[in-house]
Design a protein around this motif. Structure first.
Motif, PDB file in Angstrom:
ATOM      1  N   ALA A 327     -23.293  33.330  62.679  1.00  0.00           N
ATOM      2  CA  ALA A 327     -22.302  33.435  63.755  1.00  0.00           C
ATOM      3  C   ALA A 327     -22.985  33.309  65.121  1.00  0.00           C
ATOM      4  N   LEU A 328     -24.205  33.838  65.238  1.00  0.00           N
ATOM      5  CA  LEU A 328     -24.952  33.680  66.494  1.00  0.00           C
ATOM      6  C   LEU A 328     -25.322  32.224  66.738  1.00  0.00           C
ATOM      7  N   ARG A 329     -25.666  31.500  65.674  1.00  0.00           N
ATOM      8  CA  ARG A 329     -25.950  30.071  65.839  1.00  0.00           C
ATOM      9  C   ARG A 329     -24.698  29.346  66.345  1.00  0.00           C
ATOM     10  N   GLU A 330     -23.540  29.721  65.822  1.00  0.00           N
ATOM     11  CA  GLU A 330     -22.291  29.112  66.289  1.00  0.00           C
ATOM     12  C   GLU A 330     -22.043  29.478  67.750  1.00  0.00           C
ATOM     13  N   ALA A 331     -22.308  30.735  68.106  1.00  0.00           N
ATOM     14  CA  ALA A 331     -22.111  31.172  69.494  1.00  0.00           C
ATOM     15  C   ALA A 331     -22.977  30.355  70.451  1.00  0.00           C
ATOM     16  N   GLY A 332     -24.210  30.063  70.030  1.00  0.00           N
ATOM     17  CA  GLY A 332     -25.075  29.242  70.872  1.00  0.00           C
ATOM     18  C   GLY A 332     -24.501  27.864  71.116  1.00  0.00           C
ATOM     19  N   GLY A 333     -23.858  27.290  70.098  1.00  0.00           N
ATOM     20  CA  GLY A 333     -23.224  25.993  70.272  1.00  0.00           C
ATOM     21  C   GLY A 333     -22.048  26.053  71.225  1.00  0.00           C
ATOM     22  N   TRP A 334     -21.212  27.096  71.074  1.00  0.00           N
ATOM     23  CA  TRP A 334     -20.064  27.238  71.984  1.00  0.00           C
ATOM     24  C   TRP A 334     -20.530  27.432  73.427  1.00  0.00           C
ATOM     25  N   ALA A 335     -21.616  28.179  73.605  1.00  0.00           N
ATOM     26  CA  ALA A 335     -22.145  28.367  74.959  1.00  0.00           C
ATOM     27  C   ALA A 335     -22.580  27.030  75.549  1.00  0.00           C
ATOM     28  N   GLY A 336     -23.204  26.185  74.720  1.00  0.00           N
ATOM     29  CA  GLY A 336     -23.620  24.872  75.187  1.00  0.00           C
ATOM     30  C   GLY A 336     -22.452  23.987  75.577  1.00  0.00           C
ATOM     31  N   LEU A 337     -21.306  24.248  74.979  1.00  0.00           N
ATOM     32  CA  LEU A 337     -20.079  23.509  75.319  1.00  0.00           C
ATOM     33  C   LEU A 337     -19.324  24.157  76.476  1.00  0.00           C
ATOM     34  N   ALA A 338     -19.909  25.231  77.035  1.00  0.00           N
ATOM     35  CA  ALA A 338     -19.289  25.978  78.140  1.00  0.00           C
ATOM     36  C   ALA A 338     -17.968  26.590  77.721  1.00  0.00           C
ATOM     37  N   ASP A 339     -17.830  26.908  76.436  1.00  0.00           N
ATOM     38  CA  ASP A 339     -16.619  27.539  75.911  1.00  0.00           C
ATOM     39  C   ASP A 339     -16.880  29.040  75.801  1.00  0.00           C
ATOM     40  N   ARG A 340     -16.575  29.765  76.846  1.00  0.00           N
ATOM     41  CA  ARG A 340     -16.877  31.192  76.884  1.00  0.00           C
ATOM     42  C   ARG A 340     -16.081  31.963  75.839  1.00  0.00           C
ATOM     43  N   VAL A 341     -14.833  31.581  75.651  1.00  0.00           N
ATOM     44  CA  VAL A 341     -14.000  32.289  74.676  1.00  0.00           C
ATOM     45  C   VAL A 341     -14.544  32.101  73.259  1.00  0.00           C
ATOM     46  N   GLY A 342     -14.846  30.850  72.908  1.00  0.00           N
ATOM     47  CA  GLY A 342     -15.408  30.593  71.583  1.00  0.00           C
ATOM     48  C   GLY A 342     -16.712  31.327  71.376  1.00  0.00           C
ATOM     49  N   SER A 383     -27.246  33.260  79.124  1.00  0.00           N
ATOM     50  CA  SER A 383     -28.023  32.430  80.038  1.00  0.00           C
ATOM     51  C   SER A 383     -27.448  31.024  80.112  1.00  0.00           C
ATOM     52  N   THR A 384     -27.097  30.471  78.957  1.00  0.00           N
ATOM     53  CA  THR A 384     -26.506  29.127  78.928  1.00  0.00           C
ATOM     54  C   THR A 384     -25.191  29.085  79.695  1.00  0.00           C
ATOM     55  N   LEU A 385     -24.437  30.185  79.626  1.00  0.00           N
ATOM     56  CA  LEU A 385     -23.153  30.270  80.332  1.00  0.00           C
ATOM     57  C   LEU A 385     -23.339  30.602  81.814  1.00  0.00           C
ATOM     58  N   GLY A 386     -24.583  30.853  82.243  1.00  0.00           N
ATOM     59  CA  GLY A 386     -24.848  31.119  83.655  1.00  0.00           C
ATOM     60  C   GLY A 386     -24.616  32.544  84.085  1.00  0.00           C
ATOM     61  N   ASP A 387     -24.452  33.483  83.133  1.00  0.00           N
ATOM     62  CA  ASP A 387     -24.269  34.890  83.468  1.00  0.00           C
ATOM     63  C   ASP A 387     -25.650  35.547  83.445  1.00  0.00           C
ATOM     64  N   TRP A 388     -26.429  35.358  84.527  1.00  0.00           N
ATOM     65  CA  TRP A 388     -27.823  35.778  84.551  1.00  0.00           C
ATOM     66  C   TRP A 388     -28.014  37.274  84.423  1.00  0.00           C
ATOM     67  N   PRO A 389     -27.268  38.111  85.126  1.00  0.00           N
ATOM     68  CA  PRO A 389     -27.478  39.556  84.972  1.00  0.00           C
ATOM     69  C   PRO A 389     -27.259  40.039  83.537  1.00  0.00           C
ATOM     70  N   ARG A 390     -26.209  39.532  82.909  1.00  0.00           N
ATOM     71  CA  ARG A 390     -25.928  39.948  81.532  1.00  0.00           C
ATOM     72  C   ARG A 390     -27.012  39.434  80.588  1.00  0.00           C
ATOM     73  N   ALA A 391     -27.444  38.201  80.824  1.00  0.00           N
ATOM     74  CA  ALA A 391     -28.514  37.629  80.001  1.00  0.00           C
ATOM     75  C   ALA A 391     -29.797  38.448  80.153  1.00  0.00           C
ATOM     76  N   ALA A 392     -30.116  38.848  81.374  1.00  0.00           N
ATOM     77  CA  ALA A 392     -31.338  39.613  81.618  1.00  0.00           C
ATOM     78  C   ALA A 392     -31.293  40.965  80.914  1.00  0.00           C
ATOM     79  N   ARG A 393     -30.143  41.614  80.897  1.00  0.00           N
ATOM     80  CA  ARG A 393     -30.026  42.905  80.220  1.00  0.00           C
ATOM     81  C   ARG A 393     -30.339  42.777  78.735  1.00  0.00           C
TER      82      ARG A 393
END
Length: 483
Positions: A327-342, A383-393
Protein backbone atom coordinates in the motif's frame (compact mmCIF):
# COMPACT_ATOMS: atom_id res chain seq x y z
CA UNK A 1 6.22 -25.23 -10.21
CA UNK A 2 6.83 -26.39 -13.74
CA UNK A 3 7.35 -30.12 -13.90
CA UNK A 4 10.09 -29.68 -16.48
CA UNK A 5 12.48 -28.76 -13.70
CA UNK A 6 12.80 -32.38 -12.58
CA UNK A 7 15.12 -34.31 -14.83
CA UNK A 8 13.83 -37.23 -16.83
CA UNK A 9 14.98 -39.40 -19.67
CA UNK A 10 14.23 -38.08 -23.13
CA UNK A 11 15.60 -39.13 -26.52
CA UNK A 12 18.07 -36.79 -28.19
CA UNK A 13 16.73 -34.87 -31.17
CA UNK A 14 19.01 -33.62 -33.94
CA UNK A 15 19.10 -29.83 -34.27
CA UNK A 16 16.67 -28.28 -36.71
CA UNK A 17 18.02 -25.27 -38.65
CA UNK A 18 16.45 -21.93 -37.72
CA UNK A 19 15.47 -20.72 -41.17
CA UNK A 20 13.51 -17.76 -39.82
CA UNK A 21 16.61 -16.36 -38.14
CA UNK A 22 18.59 -16.92 -41.33
CA UNK A 23 16.03 -14.89 -43.29
CA UNK A 24 16.21 -12.10 -40.73
CA UNK A 25 19.96 -11.83 -41.30
CA UNK A 26 19.30 -11.19 -44.98
CA UNK A 27 22.34 -10.16 -47.04
CA UNK A 28 24.47 -9.32 -44.01
CA UNK A 29 27.36 -11.56 -43.05
CA UNK A 30 27.18 -13.37 -39.69
CA UNK A 31 29.75 -10.95 -38.29
CA UNK A 32 27.77 -7.92 -39.51
CA UNK A 33 24.53 -9.28 -38.05
CA UNK A 34 26.30 -10.00 -34.74
CA UNK A 35 27.43 -6.36 -34.62
CA UNK A 36 23.82 -5.23 -35.16
CA UNK A 37 22.72 -7.43 -32.24
CA UNK A 38 25.43 -6.07 -29.95
CA UNK A 39 24.42 -2.49 -30.77
CA UNK A 40 20.75 -3.31 -30.12
CA UNK A 41 21.75 -4.77 -26.78
CA UNK A 42 23.52 -1.58 -25.75
CA UNK A 43 20.37 0.39 -26.58
CA UNK A 44 18.54 -1.40 -23.75
CA UNK A 45 21.46 -1.85 -21.38
CA UNK A 46 22.24 -5.50 -22.24
CA UNK A 47 25.85 -6.44 -22.94
CA UNK A 48 25.81 -9.52 -25.16
CA UNK A 49 29.05 -10.77 -26.69
CA UNK A 50 27.43 -11.90 -29.90
CA UNK A 51 29.79 -12.98 -32.68
CA UNK A 52 29.66 -14.83 -36.00
CA UNK A 53 30.00 -18.18 -34.23
CA UNK A 54 26.90 -17.50 -32.16
CA UNK A 55 24.93 -16.54 -35.28
CA UNK A 56 26.05 -19.76 -36.94
CA UNK A 57 24.97 -21.86 -33.99
CA UNK A 58 21.54 -20.22 -33.92
CA UNK A 59 21.01 -20.71 -37.64
CA UNK A 60 22.17 -24.33 -37.38
CA UNK A 61 19.59 -24.97 -34.67
CA UNK A 62 22.17 -25.73 -31.99
CA UNK A 63 20.70 -22.95 -29.86
CA UNK A 64 16.99 -23.72 -29.76
CA UNK A 65 16.21 -21.03 -27.21
CA UNK A 66 18.34 -17.96 -26.33
CA UNK A 67 19.14 -16.90 -22.80
CA UNK A 68 17.13 -14.12 -21.18
CA UNK A 69 19.59 -11.40 -22.15
CA UNK A 70 19.52 -12.35 -25.84
CA UNK A 71 15.75 -12.76 -25.67
CA UNK A 72 15.35 -9.18 -24.49
CA UNK A 73 17.64 -7.96 -27.27
CA UNK A 74 15.83 -9.93 -29.99
CA UNK A 75 12.40 -8.76 -28.84
CA UNK A 76 13.73 -5.19 -28.78
CA UNK A 77 14.97 -5.60 -32.36
CA UNK A 78 11.69 -7.12 -33.55
CA UNK A 79 8.84 -5.52 -31.57
CA UNK A 80 5.59 -7.43 -31.49
CA UNK A 81 7.22 -10.79 -32.21
CA UNK A 82 7.74 -13.71 -29.87
CA UNK A 83 10.66 -16.12 -29.67
CA UNK A 84 8.71 -18.66 -31.70
CA UNK A 85 8.08 -15.99 -34.35
CA UNK A 86 11.87 -15.70 -34.59
CA UNK A 87 12.26 -19.44 -35.14
CA UNK A 88 13.15 -20.45 -31.59
CA UNK A 89 11.52 -23.16 -29.53
CA UNK A 90 9.40 -22.15 -26.51
CA UNK A 91 11.50 -21.88 -23.38
CA UNK A 92 9.29 -24.39 -21.58
CA UNK A 93 10.14 -27.06 -24.14
CA UNK A 94 13.90 -26.81 -23.65
CA UNK A 95 14.36 -25.87 -19.98
CA UNK A 96 16.31 -28.63 -18.26
CA UNK A 97 17.22 -30.27 -21.58
CA UNK A 98 20.93 -30.04 -20.85
CA UNK A 99 20.53 -31.92 -17.60
CA UNK A 100 18.38 -34.59 -19.28
CA UNK A 101 20.91 -35.08 -22.07
CA UNK A 102 23.63 -35.38 -19.48
CA UNK A 103 21.64 -37.93 -17.50
CA UNK A 104 21.24 -40.10 -20.58
CA UNK A 105 24.91 -39.97 -21.49
CA UNK A 106 27.75 -41.56 -19.48
CA UNK A 107 29.54 -39.06 -17.27
CA UNK A 108 33.10 -38.48 -18.47
CA UNK A 109 35.93 -36.55 -16.90
CA UNK A 110 37.06 -33.53 -18.89
CA UNK A 111 40.79 -33.70 -19.36
CA UNK A 112 41.23 -29.98 -19.78
CA UNK A 113 38.74 -27.72 -17.99
CA UNK A 114 39.67 -24.86 -20.26
CA UNK A 115 38.16 -26.79 -23.13
CA UNK A 116 35.00 -27.75 -21.29
CA UNK A 117 31.76 -26.20 -22.49
CA UNK A 118 28.32 -25.74 -21.11
CA UNK A 119 26.84 -25.67 -24.60
CA UNK A 120 24.70 -28.67 -25.42
CA UNK A 121 23.16 -29.25 -28.81
CA UNK A 122 19.53 -28.23 -28.73
CA UNK A 123 19.63 -26.79 -25.24
CA UNK A 124 18.66 -23.41 -23.92
CA UNK A 125 21.71 -21.16 -24.23
CA UNK A 126 22.12 -19.42 -20.89
CA UNK A 127 25.64 -17.97 -20.82
CA UNK A 128 27.46 -16.61 -23.84
CA UNK A 129 29.01 -13.26 -22.96
CA UNK A 130 32.61 -12.77 -21.89
CA UNK A 131 32.28 -10.08 -19.21
CA UNK A 132 33.31 -11.71 -15.90
CA UNK A 133 30.80 -9.53 -14.05
CA UNK A 134 28.00 -10.20 -16.51
CA UNK A 135 25.18 -12.48 -15.28
CA UNK A 136 25.44 -14.42 -18.55
CA UNK A 137 29.18 -15.14 -18.47
CA UNK A 138 29.87 -18.74 -19.60
CA UNK A 139 30.67 -21.27 -16.89
CA UNK A 140 30.17 -24.99 -16.79
CA UNK A 141 27.28 -26.19 -14.68
CA UNK A 142 29.66 -27.89 -12.30
CA UNK A 143 31.40 -24.58 -11.59
CA UNK A 144 28.45 -22.53 -10.41
CA UNK A 145 28.83 -23.42 -6.74
CA UNK A 146 32.46 -22.35 -6.65
CA UNK A 147 31.55 -19.12 -8.42
CA UNK A 148 28.95 -18.36 -5.77
CA UNK A 149 31.66 -18.75 -3.14
CA UNK A 150 34.23 -16.59 -4.88
CA UNK A 151 32.04 -13.91 -6.42
CA UNK A 152 32.19 -11.48 -3.53
CA UNK A 153 35.78 -12.20 -2.57
CA UNK A 154 37.37 -10.76 -5.72
CA UNK A 155 37.24 -7.56 -7.74
CA UNK A 156 37.50 -3.92 -6.74
CA UNK A 157 35.50 -1.68 -4.44
CA UNK A 158 33.56 -2.42 -1.25
CA UNK A 159 36.54 -4.14 0.38
CA UNK A 160 34.87 -4.15 3.78
CA UNK A 161 31.76 -5.73 2.31
CA UNK A 162 33.76 -8.40 0.55
CA UNK A 163 35.64 -9.24 3.70
CA UNK A 164 32.39 -9.43 5.63
CA UNK A 165 30.69 -11.78 3.20
CA UNK A 166 32.98 -14.79 3.24
CA UNK A 167 31.97 -18.01 1.50
CA UNK A 168 28.28 -18.30 0.69
CA UNK A 169 28.29 -22.04 1.10
CA UNK A 170 28.14 -23.44 -2.41
CA UNK A 171 31.84 -24.20 -2.66
CA UNK A 172 33.11 -27.71 -2.46
CA UNK A 173 36.85 -27.55 -2.95
CA UNK A 174 39.49 -26.39 -5.41
CA UNK A 175 38.92 -29.41 -7.62
CA UNK A 176 35.27 -28.54 -8.25
CA UNK A 177 36.05 -27.31 -11.76
CA UNK A 178 37.50 -30.75 -12.57
CA UNK A 179 34.27 -32.58 -11.85
CA UNK A 180 31.54 -33.64 -14.26
CA UNK A 181 28.14 -31.96 -14.42
CA UNK A 182 26.02 -32.72 -11.36
CA UNK A 183 22.39 -32.27 -10.49
CA UNK A 184 21.55 -29.56 -8.00
CA UNK A 185 20.70 -30.75 -4.52
CA UNK A 186 19.27 -29.49 -1.26
CA UNK A 187 22.68 -28.18 -0.20
CA UNK A 188 22.82 -26.02 -3.34
CA UNK A 189 19.35 -24.65 -2.60
CA UNK A 190 20.39 -23.87 0.97
CA UNK A 191 23.55 -22.13 -0.17
CA UNK A 192 21.58 -20.09 -2.69
CA UNK A 193 19.20 -18.95 0.04
CA UNK A 194 22.17 -18.04 2.22
CA UNK A 195 23.69 -16.02 -0.63
CA UNK A 196 20.51 -13.95 -0.79
CA UNK A 197 20.69 -13.32 2.96
CA UNK A 198 24.34 -12.27 2.77
CA UNK A 199 23.72 -9.83 -0.06
CA UNK A 200 20.83 -8.23 1.85
CA UNK A 201 22.91 -7.98 4.99
CA UNK A 202 25.78 -6.28 3.19
CA UNK A 203 23.41 -3.87 1.47
CA UNK A 204 21.88 -2.95 4.83
CA UNK A 205 25.30 -2.21 6.26
CA UNK A 206 27.26 -0.80 3.33
CA UNK A 207 24.87 0.18 0.53
CA UNK A 208 24.64 -1.05 -3.04
CA UNK A 209 27.60 0.62 -4.75
CA UNK A 210 30.52 -1.76 -5.04
CA UNK A 211 28.30 -4.80 -4.46
CA UNK A 212 26.26 -4.77 -7.64
CA UNK A 213 28.87 -5.86 -10.16
CA UNK A 214 30.01 -8.78 -8.07
CA UNK A 215 26.45 -9.80 -7.23
CA UNK A 216 25.94 -10.64 -10.91
CA UNK A 217 28.17 -13.72 -10.60
CA UNK A 218 26.03 -15.46 -7.95
CA UNK A 219 22.95 -14.65 -10.02
CA UNK A 220 24.46 -16.25 -13.09
CA UNK A 221 25.41 -19.26 -11.00
CA UNK A 222 21.88 -19.51 -9.60
CA UNK A 223 20.35 -19.84 -13.04
CA UNK A 224 23.02 -22.38 -13.92
CA UNK A 225 21.75 -24.45 -11.00
CA UNK A 226 18.26 -24.31 -12.49
CA UNK A 227 19.57 -25.60 -15.81
CA UNK A 228 21.46 -28.38 -14.03
CA UNK A 229 18.14 -29.83 -12.90
CA UNK A 230 17.26 -31.79 -9.76
CA UNK A 231 15.58 -35.06 -8.89
CA UNK A 232 13.32 -33.65 -6.15
CA UNK A 233 10.44 -31.29 -6.78
CA UNK A 234 10.83 -29.67 -3.35
CA UNK A 235 14.46 -28.85 -4.14
CA UNK A 236 13.46 -27.50 -7.54
CA UNK A 237 10.89 -25.23 -5.89
CA UNK A 238 13.53 -23.90 -3.50
CA UNK A 239 15.97 -23.32 -6.35
CA UNK A 240 13.45 -21.35 -8.41
CA UNK A 241 12.35 -19.32 -5.41
CA UNK A 242 15.97 -18.66 -4.43
CA UNK A 243 16.95 -17.65 -7.95
CA UNK A 244 13.99 -15.29 -8.16
CA UNK A 245 14.80 -13.70 -4.81
CA UNK A 246 18.44 -13.36 -5.82
CA UNK A 247 17.40 -11.66 -9.08
CA UNK A 248 15.38 -9.17 -7.02
CA UNK A 249 18.29 -8.58 -4.65
CA UNK A 250 20.68 -7.96 -7.52
CA UNK A 251 18.04 -5.78 -9.15
CA UNK A 252 17.79 -3.76 -5.97
CA UNK A 253 21.56 -3.25 -5.90
CA UNK A 254 21.29 -1.93 -9.47
CA UNK A 255 18.27 0.19 -8.52
CA UNK A 256 19.90 1.74 -5.46
CA UNK A 257 23.09 2.51 -7.37
CA UNK A 258 21.19 4.31 -10.13
CA UNK A 259 21.30 1.58 -12.81
CA UNK A 260 17.58 1.67 -13.51
CA UNK A 261 17.66 -0.25 -16.80
CA UNK A 262 19.61 -3.08 -15.21
CA UNK A 263 17.23 -3.12 -12.26
CA UNK A 264 14.19 -3.30 -14.53
CA UNK A 265 15.71 -6.26 -16.35
CA UNK A 266 16.44 -8.16 -13.13
CA UNK A 267 12.99 -7.48 -11.70
CA UNK A 268 11.37 -8.67 -14.93
CA UNK A 269 13.40 -11.88 -14.77
CA UNK A 270 12.25 -12.46 -11.18
CA UNK A 271 8.65 -11.82 -12.20
CA UNK A 272 8.93 -14.34 -15.04
CA UNK A 273 10.42 -16.92 -12.66
CA UNK A 274 7.58 -16.35 -10.19
CA UNK A 275 4.92 -16.82 -12.84
CA UNK A 276 6.55 -19.95 -14.23
CA UNK A 277 6.52 -21.54 -10.80
CA UNK A 278 3.21 -20.15 -9.53
CA UNK A 279 4.86 -18.49 -6.51
CA UNK A 280 2.59 -15.63 -5.30
CA UNK A 281 5.06 -14.45 -2.66
CA UNK A 282 7.87 -14.08 -5.19
CA UNK A 283 5.53 -12.45 -7.70
CA UNK A 284 4.36 -9.92 -5.10
CA UNK A 285 7.97 -9.14 -4.22
CA UNK A 286 8.89 -8.60 -7.86
CA UNK A 287 5.90 -6.31 -8.41
CA UNK A 288 6.71 -4.47 -5.18
CA UNK A 289 10.21 -3.60 -6.36
CA UNK A 290 8.97 -2.83 -9.86
CA UNK A 291 6.57 -0.28 -8.38
CA UNK A 292 9.38 1.28 -6.35
CA UNK A 293 11.61 1.47 -9.42
CA UNK A 294 8.84 2.98 -11.54
CA UNK A 295 8.35 5.72 -8.95
CA UNK A 296 12.06 6.51 -8.85
CA UNK A 297 12.29 6.47 -12.64
CA UNK A 298 9.52 9.04 -13.01
CA UNK A 299 6.75 6.65 -14.07
CA UNK A 300 4.23 7.14 -11.22
CA UNK A 301 1.24 5.63 -13.03
CA UNK A 302 3.20 2.45 -13.65
CA UNK A 303 4.13 2.51 -9.96
CA UNK A 304 0.46 2.59 -8.97
CA UNK A 305 -0.48 -0.24 -11.31
CA UNK A 306 2.45 -2.43 -10.28
CA UNK A 307 1.68 -1.88 -6.59
CA UNK A 308 -1.98 -2.73 -7.14
CA UNK A 309 -1.00 -5.88 -9.03
CA UNK A 310 1.28 -6.81 -6.14
CA UNK A 311 -1.58 -6.42 -3.67
CA UNK A 312 -3.82 -8.69 -5.74
CA UNK A 313 -1.30 -11.53 -5.88
CA UNK A 314 -0.18 -11.03 -2.25
CA UNK A 315 -3.58 -11.65 -0.65
CA UNK A 316 -3.16 -15.46 -0.50
CA UNK A 317 0.18 -14.99 1.28
CA UNK A 318 -1.69 -13.82 4.37
CA UNK A 319 0.84 -11.22 5.54
CA UNK A 320 -0.59 -7.92 6.79
CA UNK A 321 2.88 -6.40 6.88
CA UNK A 322 3.39 -7.27 3.21
CA UNK A 323 0.06 -5.66 2.33
CA UNK A 324 1.12 -2.59 4.32
CA UNK A 325 4.34 -2.20 2.36
CA UNK A 326 2.54 -2.67 -0.94
CA UNK A 327 0.00 0.00 0.00
CA UNK A 328 2.95 2.34 0.66
CA UNK A 329 4.32 1.57 -2.80
CA UNK A 330 0.92 2.54 -4.22
CA UNK A 331 0.91 5.72 -2.12
CA UNK A 332 4.27 6.69 -3.61
CA UNK A 333 2.81 6.37 -7.09
CA UNK A 334 -0.23 8.50 -6.23
CA UNK A 335 2.08 11.15 -4.76
CA UNK A 336 4.03 11.19 -8.02
CA UNK A 337 0.75 11.82 -9.84
CA UNK A 338 0.03 14.71 -7.43
CA UNK A 339 -3.10 12.87 -6.29
CA UNK A 340 -3.21 13.77 -2.61
CA UNK A 341 -6.48 11.98 -1.96
CA UNK A 342 -5.30 8.73 -3.53
CA UNK A 343 -2.04 9.00 -1.61
CA UNK A 344 -3.77 9.59 1.73
CA UNK A 345 -6.12 6.65 1.17
CA UNK A 346 -3.22 4.32 0.40
CA UNK A 347 -1.29 5.61 3.43
CA UNK A 348 -4.30 4.92 5.66
CA UNK A 349 -4.49 1.33 4.37
CA UNK A 350 -0.76 0.92 4.94
CA UNK A 351 -1.10 2.10 8.54
CA UNK A 352 -4.12 -0.13 9.17
CA UNK A 353 -2.35 -3.23 7.85
CA UNK A 354 0.80 -2.38 9.79
CA UNK A 355 -1.11 -2.12 13.06
CA UNK A 356 -2.23 -5.74 12.71
CA UNK A 357 1.32 -6.64 13.64
CA UNK A 358 3.80 -9.24 12.37
CA UNK A 359 2.89 -12.85 11.65
CA UNK A 360 4.49 -16.13 10.63
CA UNK A 361 3.34 -15.42 7.07
CA UNK A 362 5.62 -12.37 6.73
CA UNK A 363 8.26 -13.04 4.02
CA UNK A 364 11.86 -13.31 5.16
CA UNK A 365 12.96 -10.51 2.84
CA UNK A 366 10.78 -8.03 4.76
CA UNK A 367 13.14 -7.92 7.73
CA UNK A 368 13.86 -4.27 6.87
CA UNK A 369 10.21 -3.28 7.16
CA UNK A 370 9.33 -1.86 10.55
CA UNK A 371 8.00 1.37 11.94
CA UNK A 372 11.09 3.25 10.76
CA UNK A 373 10.57 2.21 7.14
CA UNK A 374 6.87 3.03 7.39
CA UNK A 375 7.76 6.53 8.56
CA UNK A 376 10.47 6.89 5.94
CA UNK A 377 8.24 5.94 3.03
CA UNK A 378 5.49 8.22 4.26
CA UNK A 379 8.03 11.03 4.47
CA UNK A 380 8.88 10.46 0.81
CA UNK A 381 5.21 10.72 -0.12
CA UNK A 382 4.75 14.07 1.64
CA UNK A 383 8.00 15.33 0.17
CA UNK A 384 6.80 14.46 -3.33
CA UNK A 385 3.55 16.31 -2.61
CA UNK A 386 5.56 19.36 -1.46
CA UNK A 387 4.45 19.23 2.20
CA UNK A 388 7.97 19.80 3.58
CA UNK A 389 7.18 20.24 7.28
CA UNK A 390 5.13 17.05 7.38
CA UNK A 391 7.77 15.19 5.39
CA UNK A 392 10.50 16.38 7.77
CA UNK A 393 8.57 15.16 10.82
CA UNK A 394 8.24 11.66 9.41
CA UNK A 395 11.84 11.56 8.15
CA UNK A 396 13.18 12.62 11.55
CA UNK A 397 11.11 9.96 13.27
CA UNK A 398 12.30 7.34 10.76
CA UNK A 399 15.96 8.11 11.48
CA UNK A 400 15.34 8.01 15.24
CA UNK A 401 13.52 4.67 15.09
CA UNK A 402 15.86 2.84 12.74
CA UNK A 403 17.84 -0.07 14.15
CA UNK A 404 21.57 0.85 14.10
CA UNK A 405 22.19 -2.37 12.11
CA UNK A 406 20.59 -0.73 9.04
CA UNK A 407 23.29 1.87 8.47
CA UNK A 408 22.25 2.54 4.90
CA UNK A 409 18.66 3.28 5.89
CA UNK A 410 19.75 5.68 8.62
CA UNK A 411 21.75 7.53 5.98
CA UNK A 412 18.76 7.48 3.63
CA UNK A 413 16.27 8.82 6.19
CA UNK A 414 18.69 11.48 7.37
CA UNK A 415 19.31 12.58 3.78
CA UNK A 416 15.55 12.80 3.31
CA UNK A 417 15.33 14.89 6.46
CA UNK A 418 18.10 17.23 5.29
CA UNK A 419 16.38 17.80 1.96
CA UNK A 420 12.95 18.38 3.51
CA UNK A 421 14.42 20.89 5.98
CA UNK A 422 16.31 22.70 3.23
CA UNK A 423 13.25 22.98 1.03
CA UNK A 424 11.10 23.93 4.01
CA UNK A 425 13.21 27.01 4.74
CA UNK A 426 15.31 25.67 7.63
CA UNK A 427 18.82 25.72 6.14
CA UNK A 428 20.74 25.60 9.43
CA UNK A 429 18.98 22.41 10.55
CA UNK A 430 19.39 20.98 7.05
CA UNK A 431 23.14 21.55 7.24
CA UNK A 432 23.36 19.68 10.57
CA UNK A 433 21.46 16.73 9.12
CA UNK A 434 23.63 16.86 6.00
CA UNK A 435 26.77 16.62 8.12
CA UNK A 436 25.40 13.47 9.75
CA UNK A 437 24.85 11.95 6.32
CA UNK A 438 28.43 12.74 5.29
CA UNK A 439 29.62 10.94 8.43
CA UNK A 440 27.53 7.90 7.50
CA UNK A 441 28.81 7.92 3.91
CA UNK A 442 32.19 6.92 5.27
CA UNK A 443 30.56 3.51 5.95
CA UNK A 444 27.89 3.40 3.25
CA UNK A 445 28.23 3.44 -0.54
CA UNK A 446 24.88 4.42 -2.01
CA UNK A 447 24.35 6.48 -5.13
CA UNK A 448 20.79 7.11 -4.00
CA UNK A 449 21.93 8.82 -0.81
CA UNK A 450 24.68 10.74 -2.62
CA UNK A 451 22.21 11.97 -5.24
CA UNK A 452 19.79 13.15 -2.56
CA UNK A 453 22.54 14.96 -0.68
CA UNK A 454 23.76 16.64 -3.86
CA UNK A 455 20.23 17.97 -4.46
CA UNK A 456 20.13 19.29 -0.91
CA UNK A 457 23.47 21.04 -1.41
CA UNK A 458 22.09 22.81 -4.50
CA UNK A 459 19.06 23.99 -2.50
CA UNK A 460 21.34 25.30 0.24
CA UNK A 461 23.69 27.23 -2.06
CA UNK A 462 21.76 30.52 -1.73
CA UNK A 463 21.88 30.12 2.07
CA UNK A 464 25.61 29.62 2.52
CA UNK A 465 25.70 32.46 5.07
CA UNK A 466 23.32 30.61 7.39
CA UNK A 467 24.82 28.90 10.41
CA UNK A 468 26.68 25.73 9.44
CA UNK A 469 25.67 25.81 5.78
CA UNK A 470 29.02 26.96 4.41
CA UNK A 471 30.87 24.25 6.36
CA UNK A 472 28.48 21.61 5.04
CA UNK A 473 28.82 22.80 1.46
CA UNK A 474 32.62 22.81 1.66
CA UNK A 475 32.75 19.33 3.16
CA UNK A 476 30.22 18.02 0.65
CA UNK A 477 32.22 19.46 -2.25
CA UNK A 478 35.39 17.75 -1.05
CA UNK A 479 33.75 14.39 -0.27
CA UNK A 480 34.69 11.50 -2.60
CA UNK A 481 32.03 10.35 -5.04
CA UNK A 482 31.18 6.76 -5.86
CA UNK A 483 32.49 5.83 -9.30
Amino acid sequence: MASSTVTSSQPHRPPRPNLVFRRLRGQRSPAEFAAVIRRAGLEIGEQVSCDARYIGRVEAGEIRCPNYAYERVFLHMYPGRTLTDLGFAPRSSVRGRRARDTDDAPLTHTANPANATSETSGACEPYETQNPYDPYHPHDTYEESDVLRRAFMTGGGATVAAASLGPVGLARDASAAQRPVHRAGASDAGALEEAVRRIRLLDDRHGADGLYRRAAAPLRAAYALLDAGTTRQTTADRLYSGAGELAISVGWLAHDSGRFDDARSHYAEALATARMTGDPGLEAHAFCNTAFLARDAGRPREAVRAAQAAQRVARPVGSARLMSLLALREAGGWAGLADRVGCEQALARAQAFFERGPSDADPEWMSFYGEAELEGLEAQCWSTLGDWPRAARHARRAAELQDPHFTRNIALYTAELADDLARGGRPDEAAVAGMRVLDLLEEVQSSRVQTMLAATARVLLPHRRASGVSAFLERHASAPRTA
